[in-house]
Design an enzyme around this catalytic site. Structure first.
Site, PDB file in Angstrom:
ATOM      1  N   GLY A  27       0.821  -1.037  -0.272  1.00 56.58           N
ATOM      2  CA  GLY A  27      -0.063   0.030   0.120  1.00 56.58           C
ATOM      3  C   GLY A  27       1.088   1.132   0.011  1.00 56.58           C
ATOM      4  O   GLY A  27       1.849   1.294  -0.352  1.00 56.58           O
ATOM      5  N   HIS A  33       4.258   1.468  -8.078  1.00 57.36           N
ATOM      6  CA  HIS A  33       3.265   0.857  -7.957  1.00 57.36           C
ATOM      7  C   HIS A  33       2.252   0.305  -9.222  1.00 57.36           C
ATOM      8  O   HIS A  33       2.104  -0.776  -9.998  1.00 57.36           O
ATOM      9  CB  HIS A  33       2.057   0.632  -7.250  1.00 57.36           C
ATOM     10  CG  HIS A  33       3.386   0.166  -5.560  1.00 57.36           C
ATOM     11  ND1 HIS A  33       3.632   1.760  -4.600  1.00 57.36           N
ATOM     12  CD2 HIS A  33       4.076  -0.860  -5.400  1.00 57.36           C
ATOM     13  CE1 HIS A  33       3.997   1.837  -4.007  1.00 57.36           C
ATOM     14  NE2 HIS A  33       4.166  -0.047  -3.902  1.00 57.36           N
TER      15      HIS A  33
END
Ligand code: PAF
Length: 283
Positions: A27, A33
């Site tokens: 996260g 990402h």
């Protein structure tokens, strides 16, 4: 996009698909990402990302408790990137009981560099990756999983894990994404004060300088001496470096003999303030 928390719900969402493209994360997502999601997506028939801060890979003195948890913002970014399913298990969903069966990678890849300075780190990573793979890929004929090359050693460990357990999963190593000044994007950059953020780019500069010096040295370069100089230069700026080192890309061991024609990578880890950053450059 579906957000699921349990393994059962994840498997329900994946029912009928045959080749997941999977991006595991902890996260606090950044462009690195998102680039992985976009790169992996065309390689599968459903795109899955996991968000799980894995306690097993943190030592007690590390930042497990303070690691930023930003699920809502992460989910928005993943949806915009074309992710189909977000798997965000709570700790009790992934580890309903203490995880006593663990994956111990071979020490030649896992006890050097990051593994030396973070003992047990790659056991924690390998164990959670194996578990996430079994959640996402069980029953699938094949799949692809994407990891960022900023964590160079992690990619190598995961590739070996997949090979040794004969998992039908292709591993994609995504290029490191950088800010305009060259700082590698990392979730931990959010810990930096404005002054530290300005200074942080010096890590990639030090790696570049060390790589250039190694490549420029005639004959068989004295790498330990060049590495010691690089370490001292960073320490003089107030950093606390763990390592700056030139390694073979194939096994992350120090090269022996002339460097010409040997694919190399320069890897480094150092603390600016209390924030430990890692980076690497293939040279
Ligand atoms: O690179 C990371 O974010 C983590 O190490 C991973 C692969 C998601 C395992 O927790």
């Amino acid at each position: 996009m579906h957000i699921v928390h349990t393994i059962e719900d994840l498997r329900q969402q994946l029912d009928g698909f045959r080749r997941p493209a999977f991006v595991p994360t902890m996260g606090n997502l950044h462009e690195g990402h998102i680039a992985l999601v976009k790169e992996a997506k065309p390689l599968g028939d459903v795109t899955v990302s996991s968000i799980f801060v894995n306690r097993l890979q943190f030592a007690p003195h590390e930042d497990f408790d303070s690691y930023p948890r930003t699920l809502d913002a992460d989910a928005q970014r993943l949806e915009a990137a074309g992710c189909d399913v977000v798997f965000a298990p709570r700790e009790k969903d992934l580890y309903p009981e203490p995880q006593t069966f663990k994956v111990h990678p071979a020490t030649d890849v896992s006890d050097i560099l990051e593994g030396h300075f973070r003992p047990g780190f790659f056991i924690g990573v390998s164990t959670v990756v194996m578990k996430l793979f079994s959640c996402v890929f069980a029953g699938m004929p094949s799949g692809v999983a994407a990891f960022g090359k900023k964590d160079y050693q992690q990619v190598m460990v995961v590739r070996r894990l997949v090979q040794q357990f004969a998992l039908p999963i292709e591993i994609l190593g995504g290029e490191t994404q950088r800010a305009d000044d060259g700082l590698a994007l990392s979730s931990r950059n959010s810990y930096l004060t404005p002054e530290q953020r300005q200074e942080a780019v010096q890590l990639s500069k030090a790696l570049r300088a060390l790589g250039d010096a190694a490549r420029a040295a005639p004959g068989v370069p004295d790498l330990p001496a060049l590495e010691a100089q690089a370490l001292q230069a960073l320490a003089r700026r107030g950093w606390k470096p763990d390592y700056l080192t030139v390694r073979r890309r194939t096994d992350l061991l120090p090269p022996t003999g002339p460097l010409a024609d040997v694919p190399l990578v320069v890897l480094g880890a150092a603390k600016v303030g209390n924030t430990r950053l890692i980076d690497n450059l293939e040279i």
